[in-house]
Design a protein around this motif. Sequence first.
Motif, PDB file in Angstrom:
ATOM      1  N   ALA A 163      19.126  14.110  12.849  1.00 54.52           N
ATOM      2  CA  ALA A 163      18.550  12.933  12.178  1.00 54.52           C
ATOM      3  C   ALA A 163      19.657  11.993  11.716  1.00 54.52           C
ATOM      4  CB  ALA A 163      17.693  13.375  10.996  1.00 54.52           C
ATOM      5  N   GLU A 164      20.752  12.540  11.250  1.00 56.84           N
ATOM      6  CA  GLU A 164      21.873  11.729  10.784  1.00 56.84           C
ATOM      7  C   GLU A 164      22.551  10.989  11.934  1.00 56.84           C
ATOM      8  OE1 GLU A 164      24.287  14.617   8.882  1.00 56.84           O
ATOM      9  OE2 GLU A 164      23.017  14.756   7.089  1.00 56.84           O
ATOM     10  N   ARG A 165      22.380  11.499  13.158  1.00 58.04           N
ATOM     11  CA  ARG A 165      23.004  10.869  14.324  1.00 58.04           C
ATOM     12  C   ARG A 165      22.161   9.751  14.921  1.00 58.04           C
ATOM     13  NH1 ARG A 165      23.937  15.738  18.277  1.00 58.04           N
ATOM     14  NH2 ARG A 165      24.252  13.974  19.696  1.00 58.04           N
ATOM     15  N   VAL A 166      20.908   9.642  14.517  1.00 56.00           N
ATOM     16  CA  VAL A 166      20.015   8.641  15.100  1.00 56.00           C
ATOM     17  C   VAL A 166      20.507   7.241  14.740  1.00 56.00           C
ATOM     18  CG1 VAL A 166      17.683   7.680  15.046  1.00 56.00           C
ATOM     19  CG2 VAL A 166      18.014  10.163  15.159  1.00 56.00           C
ATOM     20  N   LEU A 167      20.681   6.420  15.748  1.00 54.85           N
ATOM     21  CA  LEU A 167      21.119   5.036  15.555  1.00 54.85           C
ATOM     22  C   LEU A 167      19.954   4.060  15.495  1.00 54.85           C
ATOM     23  CD1 LEU A 167      24.153   4.929  18.026  1.00 54.85           C
ATOM     24  CD2 LEU A 167      24.198   5.301  15.548  1.00 54.85           C
ATOM     25  N   ALA A 168      18.833   4.409  16.084  1.00 53.68           N
ATOM     26  CA  ALA A 168      17.705   3.489  16.179  1.00 53.68           C
ATOM     27  C   ALA A 168      17.117   3.198  14.801  1.00 53.68           C
ATOM     28  CB  ALA A 168      16.624   4.078  17.079  1.00 53.68           C
ATOM     29  N   PRO A 169      16.717   1.967  14.528  1.00 52.34           N
ATOM     30  CA  PRO A 169      15.982   1.672  13.293  1.00 52.34           C
ATOM     31  C   PRO A 169      14.750   2.569  13.203  1.00 52.34           C
ATOM     32  CG  PRO A 169      16.608  -0.350  14.414  1.00 52.34           C
ATOM     33  CD  PRO A 169      16.933   0.767  15.353  1.00 52.34           C
ATOM     34  N   THR A 170      14.541   3.170  12.045  1.00 46.71           N
ATOM     35  CA  THR A 170      13.529   4.222  11.908  1.00 46.71           C
ATOM     36  C   THR A 170      12.532   3.903  10.804  1.00 46.71           C
ATOM     37  OG1 THR A 170      15.124   5.891  12.665  1.00 46.71           O
ATOM     38  CG2 THR A 170      13.183   6.691  11.479  1.00 46.71           C
ATOM     39  N   GLN A 171      11.243   4.055  11.141  1.00 42.08           N
ATOM     40  CA  GLN A 171      10.160   3.935  10.165  1.00 42.08           C
ATOM     41  C   GLN A 171       9.632   5.329   9.862  1.00 42.08           C
ATOM     42  OE1 GLN A 171       8.465   1.068   8.544  1.00 42.08           O
ATOM     43  NE2 GLN A 171       7.923   2.906   7.376  1.00 42.08           N
ATOM     44  N   LEU A 172       9.658   5.718   8.594  1.00 41.46           N
ATOM     45  CA  LEU A 172       9.142   7.014   8.164  1.00 41.46           C
ATOM     46  C   LEU A 172       7.813   6.803   7.447  1.00 41.46           C
ATOM     47  CD1 LEU A 172      12.502   8.302   6.684  1.00 41.46           C
ATOM     48  CD2 LEU A 172      11.445   9.132   8.797  1.00 41.46           C
ATOM     49  N   VAL A 173       6.827   7.671   7.744  1.00 35.98           N
ATOM     50  CA  VAL A 173       5.504   7.581   7.121  1.00 35.98           C
ATOM     51  C   VAL A 173       5.135   8.962   6.589  1.00 35.98           C
ATOM     52  CG1 VAL A 173       3.081   6.981   7.430  1.00 35.98           C
ATOM     53  CG2 VAL A 173       4.834   5.785   8.771  1.00 35.98           C
ATOM     54  N   TYR A 174       4.838   9.042   5.294  1.00 36.31           N
ATOM     55  CA  TYR A 174       4.462  10.306   4.667  1.00 36.31           C
ATOM     56  C   TYR A 174       3.178  10.127   3.872  1.00 36.31           C
ATOM     57  CZ  TYR A 174       8.861  12.669   5.785  1.00 36.31           C
ATOM     58  OH  TYR A 174       9.908  13.260   6.455  1.00 36.31           O
ATOM     59  N   MET A 217       0.813  -1.203   0.000  1.00 35.32           N
ATOM     60  CA  MET A 217       0.000   0.000   0.000  1.00 35.32           C
ATOM     61  C   MET A 217       0.843   1.246   0.000  1.00 35.32           C
ATOM     62  SD  MET A 217      -3.176  -0.924   2.484  1.00 35.32           S
ATOM     63  CE  MET A 217      -4.041   0.536   1.881  1.00 35.32           C
ATOM     64  N   SER A 218       2.141   1.069  -0.151  1.00 31.91           N
ATOM     65  CA  SER A 218       3.008   2.222  -0.251  1.00 31.91           C
ATOM     66  C   SER A 218       3.107   2.626  -1.708  1.00 31.91           C
ATOM     67  CB  SER A 218       4.391   1.915   0.329  1.00 31.91           C
ATOM     68  OG  SER A 218       4.996   0.893  -0.420  1.00 31.91           O
ATOM     69  N   SER A 219       3.743   3.785  -1.955  1.00 31.16           N
ATOM     70  CA  SER A 219       3.903   4.266  -3.315  1.00 31.16           C
ATOM     71  C   SER A 219       5.242   4.936  -3.423  1.00 31.16           C
ATOM     72  CB  SER A 219       2.798   5.279  -3.666  1.00 31.16           C
ATOM     73  OG  SER A 219       3.034   6.509  -3.039  1.00 31.16           O
ATOM     74  N   THR A 220       5.627   5.234  -4.641  1.00 32.03           N
ATOM     75  CA  THR A 220       6.805   6.061  -4.830  1.00 32.03           C
ATOM     76  C   THR A 220       6.416   7.507  -4.627  1.00 32.03           C
ATOM     77  OG1 THR A 220       6.344   6.157  -7.194  1.00 32.03           O
ATOM     78  CG2 THR A 220       7.838   4.434  -6.434  1.00 32.03           C
ATOM     79  N   GLU A 221       7.429   8.360  -4.527  1.00 30.96           N
ATOM     80  CA  GLU A 221       7.172   9.768  -4.236  1.00 30.96           C
ATOM     81  C   GLU A 221       6.459  10.428  -5.399  1.00 30.96           C
ATOM     82  OE1 GLU A 221       9.716  13.631  -2.753  1.00 30.96           O
ATOM     83  OE2 GLU A 221      10.715  11.842  -3.477  1.00 30.96           O
ATOM     84  N   GLN A 222       5.530  11.326  -5.102  1.00 29.86           N
ATOM     85  CA  GLN A 222       4.797  12.041  -6.126  1.00 29.86           C
ATOM     86  C   GLN A 222       5.324  13.469  -6.227  1.00 29.86           C
ATOM     87  OE1 GLN A 222       0.747  11.838  -4.877  1.00 29.86           O
ATOM     88  NE2 GLN A 222       0.480   9.733  -5.535  1.00 29.86           N
ATOM     89  N   PRO A 223       5.522  14.008  -7.435  1.00 33.01           N
ATOM     90  CA  PRO A 223       6.002  15.366  -7.588  1.00 33.01           C
ATOM     91  C   PRO A 223       4.885  16.373  -7.442  1.00 33.01           C
ATOM     92  CG  PRO A 223       5.691  14.372  -9.738  1.00 33.01           C
ATOM     93  CD  PRO A 223       5.391  13.301  -8.725  1.00 33.01           C
ATOM     94  N   GLY A 224       5.280  17.627  -7.312  1.00 33.57           N
ATOM     95  CA  GLY A 224       4.322  18.713  -7.394  1.00 33.57           C
ATOM     96  C   GLY A 224       3.752  19.198  -6.096  1.00 33.57           C
ATOM     97  N   THR A 252       4.946   5.318   2.115  1.00 31.60           N
ATOM     98  CA  THR A 252       4.235   6.472   1.575  1.00 31.60           C
ATOM     99  C   THR A 252       2.809   6.060   1.254  1.00 31.60           C
ATOM    100  OG1 THR A 252       5.034   5.990  -0.664  1.00 31.60           O
ATOM    101  CG2 THR A 252       6.299   7.565   0.651  1.00 31.60           C
ATOM    102  N   LEU A 253       1.861   6.873   1.691  1.00 36.50           N
ATOM    103  CA  LEU A 253       0.440   6.594   1.510  1.00 36.50           C
ATOM    104  C   LEU A 253      -0.169   7.692   0.646  1.00 36.50           C
ATOM    105  CD1 LEU A 253      -0.349   5.587   5.203  1.00 36.50           C
ATOM    106  CD2 LEU A 253       0.069   4.073   3.257  1.00 36.50           C
ATOM    107  N   PRO A 254      -0.470   7.418  -0.618  1.00 42.67           N
ATOM    108  CA  PRO A 254      -0.915   8.458  -1.552  1.00 42.67           C
ATOM    109  C   PRO A 254      -2.170   9.197  -1.115  1.00 42.67           C
ATOM    110  CG  PRO A 254      -0.328   6.458  -2.733  1.00 42.67           C
ATOM    111  CD  PRO A 254      -0.335   6.109  -1.276  1.00 42.67           C
ATOM    112  N   GLU A 255      -3.094   8.542  -0.399  1.00 43.32           N
ATOM    113  CA  GLU A 255      -4.365   9.164  -0.043  1.00 43.32           C
ATOM    114  C   GLU A 255      -4.352   9.800   1.340  1.00 43.32           C
ATOM    115  OE1 GLU A 255      -6.697   9.359  -2.379  1.00 43.32           O
ATOM    116  OE2 GLU A 255      -5.253   8.300  -3.636  1.00 43.32           O
ATOM    117  N   ALA A 256      -3.282   9.629   2.099  1.00 46.17           N
ATOM    118  CA  ALA A 256      -3.239  10.131   3.474  1.00 46.17           C
ATOM    119  C   ALA A 256      -2.823  11.594   3.510  1.00 46.17           C
ATOM    120  CB  ALA A 256      -2.281   9.295   4.316  1.00 46.17           C
TER     121      ALA A 256
END
Length: 335
Positions: free
Chosen positions: A253-264, A1-8, A290-294
């Motif tokens: 953000a670059e210093r964070v060692l913890a495994p990270t989940q990003l949601v956009y 249910m993820s997508s690639t990044e959308q432009p614009g 990435t969630l296109p409808e969120a």
Amino acid sequence: MSSTEQPGIRAGTPHAVPPTSPRVGDGETPRSVRLTGLTLNVRARAARRDGLPPALYVHGLGGSSQNWSALMELLDETVDGEAVDLPGFGHSPPPDDGDYSVTGHARAVIRYLDAAGRGPVHLLGNSMGGAVSTRVAAVRPDLVRTLTLVSPALPELRPQRTALPTALLAFPGIAPLFGRLTRDWTAERRTREVLALCYGDPGRVSPQGFRAAVEEYERRLTLPYFWDSLAGSARGIVNAYTLGGQHSLWRQAERVLAPTQLVYGGRDLLVSFRMARRAKAAFRDSRLLTLPEAGHVAMMEYPEVVAGAFRELLAEAGRRPDRTAMTSETLMRGA
């Protein structure tokens, strides 16, 4: 249910999130935690079984611990979850020192975790809470096992028009002026305005959830510190965006060692969808959903999907060496 990044979609600044979740969990228990100069309201949801790892949820600007109720309910078989009302929000009173900066909020989270002895936790943050959680994970890696960020308020260069009203709250005198200009607005109108900005589809909010949000808004408008906490925190975010060097949120953000989940969210009007790519590159051990409808609050709009991504993060992290222990040893050696 993820997508690639959308432009614009142009860059944005974080806005207030809805004051309450569209689905408030019945199994939650709030309590007041008193610390020196600080009182925090913490909402806990009992885990389904003993021995589950602890988690802490951190809301965004204008939000509260209730923003996480839907996700907490879905994850109560996975983690022992608590959600905190940051100082001046939800049912937490303002801090004695009046510090609403990102660092001030991060310090409140750190002080709570130290006092509760729950660390390391699985830390989840949305919007401003994402910036706060990033700072916590960077400066106290011993307290964070994994990091999940939903539309985190990380610095962007070009604000979009829909986010400008919130950015303007950072300027002295704007908040009380806005309060006067909107004094005739009903709580229903205020709630609809916020939902329209924060949801990809406001129609996903149930009538019951909308009524709960209106009631919460009505309560908040009676608080003498309502505008101060909102304006102070907005100012804190703007100030955090201008910091450079080791205090830069991107550097941290670059210093964070913890495994990270990003949601956009693809329909996020407040944090640019295109920032997902930069965030993925900044966090060294990250995965991206990435969630296109969120919109801006994917954990409220699509809690099942976010919960699934979180479980996958935990499963993947569980197959790796304990970075928290390794980090603690490094800190003790003074590195």
